[in-house]
Design an enzyme around this catalytic site. Sequence first.
Site, PDB file in Angstrom:
ATOM      1  N   CYS A 121      -8.103   1.203   4.080  1.00  0.00           N
ATOM      2  CA  CYS A 121      -7.734   0.053   3.242  1.00  0.00           C
ATOM      3  C   CYS A 121      -8.691  -1.113   3.487  1.00  0.00           C
ATOM      4  O   CYS A 121      -8.706  -1.702   4.569  1.00  0.00           O
ATOM      5  CB  CYS A 121      -6.300  -0.355   3.551  1.00  0.00           C
ATOM      6  SG  CYS A 121      -5.789  -1.924   2.840  1.00  0.00           S
TER       7      CYS A 121
ATOM      8  N   CYS B  25      -6.935  -4.380   4.313  1.00  0.00           N
ATOM      9  CA  CYS B  25      -6.439  -4.367   5.701  1.00  0.00           C
ATOM     10  C   CYS B  25      -7.586  -4.658   6.666  1.00  0.00           C
ATOM     11  O   CYS B  25      -7.430  -5.448   7.604  1.00  0.00           O
ATOM     12  CB  CYS B  25      -5.820  -3.012   6.039  1.00  0.00           C
ATOM     13  SG  CYS B  25      -4.451  -2.521   4.959  1.00  0.00           S
TER      14      CYS B  25
END
Length: 189
Positions: free
Chosen positions: A74, A77
Amino acid sequence: MPLDPETEQATLSQRFRNFLIVMVAIALSLVLFMGSRQHTQQPSLSALAQNSTPLEVALANQKPTLLEFYANWCTSCQAMADDIQDLEEQFSGQVNFVMLNVDNSKWLPEILKYDVDGIPHFVFMDAEGKAIASTIGQQPRQILADSLGALVAEGTVATSPTIGKTSLFQAAVKGNQDDPRSHGGMPAL
């Protein structure tokens, strides 16, 4: 032909000066290189997760908790890793930081419980372990810091309905395993 003492002294003096310049240049280069390495080294999500509070401990230790659902792939993230590490240091001892990797099927019950469909997905929990707010997507550090400050001081969090940049995620729930065509996976769409 030997050099006169004055010329020899000037040559030695010039060599010594050049040697000092080279040594200073090498020292500065090393300092710059090491300094740039420290500033560009971003904490890995795996390292943050490994150092995070285990979920079972967070639910039992009577401290507010920030639960983050993430994945190593991600990009949102990853972009927040520095901020999360800074917030962990800022709120050390006051807030549990729990990171759950959505790619680990162990966390499927929690993924379903908190309706995780995009990551990063943050759940703010009070000291009793009750979810009181959540937000999805990449968040500015200051907004998370303000929310955590409110959580610690008042036990409440005002979250914005806006969603930051996310990576889509869909929980891999087992399909009908009685159907031999499903091979134990998701039903065809």
